[in-house]
Design an enzyme around this catalytic site. Structure first.
Site, PDB file in Angstrom:
ATOM      1  N   ASP A  61       0.864  -1.175   0.000  1.00 38.08           N
ATOM      2  CA  ASP A  61       0.000   0.000   0.000  1.00 38.08           C
ATOM      3  C   ASP A  61       0.906   1.232   0.000  1.00 38.08           C
ATOM      4  O   ASP A  61       1.694   1.432   0.926  1.00 38.08           O
ATOM      5  CB  ASP A  61      -0.878  -0.036   1.259  1.00 38.08           C
ATOM      6  CG  ASP A  61      -1.718   1.219   1.402  1.00 38.08           C
ATOM      7  OD1 ASP A  61      -2.193   1.706   0.371  1.00 38.08           O
ATOM      8  OD2 ASP A  61      -1.877   1.715   2.523  1.00 38.08           O
ATOM      9  N   THR A  94      -3.223   5.174  -3.694  1.00 37.41           N
ATOM     10  CA  THR A  94      -2.109   5.935  -3.109  1.00 37.41           C
ATOM     11  C   THR A  94      -0.843   5.781  -3.938  1.00 37.41           C
ATOM     12  O   THR A  94      -0.084   6.728  -4.104  1.00 37.41           O
ATOM     13  CB  THR A  94      -1.843   5.459  -1.672  1.00 37.41           C
ATOM     14  OG1 THR A  94      -1.798   4.048  -1.656  1.00 37.41           O
ATOM     15  CG2 THR A  94      -2.925   5.922  -0.750  1.00 37.41           C
ATOM     16  N   THR A  95      -0.629   4.567  -4.481  1.00 37.95           N
ATOM     17  CA  THR A  95       0.551   4.360  -5.332  1.00 37.95           C
ATOM     18  C   THR A  95       0.396   5.158  -6.625  1.00 37.95           C
ATOM     19  O   THR A  95       1.331   5.801  -7.090  1.00 37.95           O
ATOM     20  CB  THR A  95       0.725   2.863  -5.652  1.00 37.95           C
ATOM     21  OG1 THR A  95       0.652   2.129  -4.442  1.00 37.95           O
ATOM     22  CG2 THR A  95       2.046   2.601  -6.311  1.00 37.95           C
ATOM     23  N   ASP A 391      -8.710  -0.269   2.935  1.00 38.00           N
ATOM     24  CA  ASP A 391      -8.806   0.363   1.613  1.00 38.00           C
ATOM     25  C   ASP A 391     -10.130   0.009   0.949  1.00 38.00           C
ATOM     26  O   ASP A 391     -10.815   0.866   0.387  1.00 38.00           O
ATOM     27  CB  ASP A 391      -7.650  -0.104   0.705  1.00 38.00           C
ATOM     28  CG  ASP A 391      -6.340   0.582   1.074  1.00 38.00           C
ATOM     29  OD1 ASP A 391      -6.310   1.227   2.134  1.00 38.00           O
ATOM     30  OD2 ASP A 391      -5.359   0.463   0.324  1.00 38.00           O
TER      31      ASP A 391
END
Length: 539
Positions: A61, A94-95, A391
């Protein structure tokens, strides 16, 4: 006549400015983006991060990885912040947001080197971002929510897309339905803190379960506990913040007595205080007694003799969730335990789950709450499962509030890239090149998805460009077949808000870093000046 030298800043202050400074900041952001680059997508790799205390964390994550990296470079911290904000706002992507920001900066680096003013680049980027966001809103697919079955399907697809890039991808169908059920059990506001997550080591991932109510681990208990009943239907629940045990005198208090009778009177008074409290609790009609403070052995035995269940030292958050779910209020005295301060639920029971015992309240009348009990082998694995489910829960909450979805797997990025490239050709001047650069930067997502899966990225991107030019809006990378596919039909869905948020955050971060042309770093306290002669230091 010579000008005297002007000293403005403290000795040891580090200043750097101009073009070189911007390039250096861009390079620092590249390194941050490279740190999470390989974690993108269903074939992404995991990172093992060991902190200064030796605690190991395995995660893919983006936000978790960047939080654990101790980044000191001031410009690179911006990327860490946008990953955190994406995690807090939408929970997933997020990446992607870190990669996009890194790629935007990489594409404008040659322009900076050639002397294009950063403000021109910033203006073009802001314009391109607005165009891209309005395009997402225009082409996103609205899903009919009137039909509950269809709505549930949409949520399941969004949850399994979010889970497909995590460690638990093999069990994504099982967990996706668990997450959707969990969010469906909440009320309209969908408060995150009403979903409790408990981790129990041992067993397989499939042994994880969802409790439609409150569940918490059995707390420390004294003798007599085993004699208490472990199951009640429709019990009254007393929530207390009282110590029910004989107190040892604090700080060596001294009581002077002249005879044994006087001493006995002091002891009896203590016992009477305790027994009065216990009697009041018993008479209130409560069957389950939970207290934040310890419940001693005398009290435990007293309750067991009268068929009451008690648990002391209940963690604060569990007590609060029980309060929200079962009603009543937390009492700091036993003086007036009336019906309106006691909670209730349909069923209370104690269950053995793995090596732990859990107290489970189901059928709670007041608030909608639920508890996920996760099972699994290694501790790190269960922790990563919890992060993955967080998530997915965030994504499902977003999908309930915003019903527009887009296709994932690089499809929306390719479509935006084509749209911006076509639009840039209608503009004269430097903006044409800069919007074209942003269009090229958007291709980083599908390219990285291919690289992480070991495909030939150039080949697949060429196929995608061709398909999108022919009007195949939702074509993206198909990881399973090493080809391209219509990801809307393949049910790789993501809420449009995730993409909008990622694009705006990445673009803002890139603009912020480009607008900084000077860094002034003050020396740390105690660093400046020569060291004085301390004790034992040679002359």
């Amino acid at each position: 006549m010579m000008q005297p030298q002007i000293i403005l800043l403290k000795e040891g202050t580090d200043t750097s400015q101009g073009k070189g400074q911007i390039i250096s900041n861009v390079n620092a952001c590249q390194i941050i983006a490279d740190a999470v680059r390989t974690t993108l997508g269903p074939r992404g790799m995991d990172k093992l991060i060991v902190d200064d205390r030796g605690k190991a964390t395995i995660s893919n994550d983006g936000a978790t990885i960047l939080k654990l990296l101790d980044v000191v470079h001031p410009a690179a911290k911006t990327l860490v912040d946008i990953a955190k904000s994406q995690d807090a706002e939408v929970g997933d992507g997020t990446t992607s947001v870190t990669l996009l920001a890194g790629e935007f900066l990489k594409q404008c680096k040659p322009f900076i080197e050639e002397g294009v003013h950063p403000n021109i680049i910033i203006r073009a980027f802001r314009k391109a971002t607005n165009l891209a966001v309005s395009k997402i809103r225009e082409i996103s697919v609205k899903v009919q929510k009137d039909d509950p079955k269809q709505g549930r399907e949409l949520l399941l697809k969004c949850a399994s897309t979010a889970l497909s890039s995590k460690l638990v991808a093999m069990q994504k169908d099982f967990f996706a339905s668990m997450v959707v059920d969990a969010v469906m059990l909440l009320d309209e506001l969908l408060p995150l803190n009403m979903i409790g997550v408990k981790k129990v080591q041992g067993g397989a991932l499939e042994d994880s379960l969802l409790v439609a109510g409150v569940a918490f681990k059995k707390t420390f208990s004294y003798a007599g506990f085993e004699m208490q009943p472990k199951k009640y239907t429709k019990p009254r629940i007393a929530l207390l913040n009282i110590e029910l045990e004989l107190k040892a005198e604090k700080e060596n208090a001294e009581v002077r007595v002249d005879s044994v009778e006087e001493y006995q009177a002091v002891v009896d008074a203590e016992w009477n205080i305790l027994y009065e409290k216990l009697e009041k609790i018993h008479k209130s009609g409560a069957k389950v007694v939970l207290s934040k403070l310890p419940i001693g052995d005398v009290a435990t035995q007293y309750f067991a003799d009268r068929d009451l269940f008690c648990a002391g030292r209940v963690p604060d958050e569990d007590l609060k969730r029980t309060l929200k779910a079962c009603g009543g209020s937390i009492q700091t005295t036993v003086a007036n335990l009336t019906d309106d301060v006691l909670g209730t639920c349909e069923l209370f029971e104690e269950q053995q789950i793995g090596g732990e015992r859990f107290n489970i309240f189901t059928g709670c009348p007041q608030a909608k709450t639920c508890t996920l009990i996760l099972r699994g082998g290694a501790e790190q694995f269960i922790e990563e499962t919890e992060r993955s489910l967080h998530d997915a829960i965030m994504i499902v909450r977003r999908a309930i509030k915003n019903d527009a979805v887009v296709a994932g797997g690089g499809a929306i990025e390719m479509e935006l890239s084509k749209y911006l490239r076509d639009h840039s050709r209608t503009i004269a001047g430097k903006e044409q090149l800069l919007i074209g650069a942003m269009a090229k930067a958007l291709e980083v997502i599908p390219r990285q998805l291919c690289d992480n899966a070991g495909f030939d990225a150039t080949n697949i991107l060429n196929k995608l460009r061709q398909k999108h030019a022919q009007g195949g809006t939702w074509y993206g990378v198909d990881i399973t077949a090493e080809d391209i596919a219509d990801n809307l039909k393949a049910c790789v869905w993501e809420p449009a808000i995730v993409k909008i948020n990622a694009l705006t955050a990445a673009s803002e971060a890139a603009c912020l870093i480009l607008s900084v042309d000077e860094t002034i770093k003050n020396p740390k306290a105690g660093e400046g000046g020569p060291a004085g002669r301390g004790r034992g230091r040679p002359m």
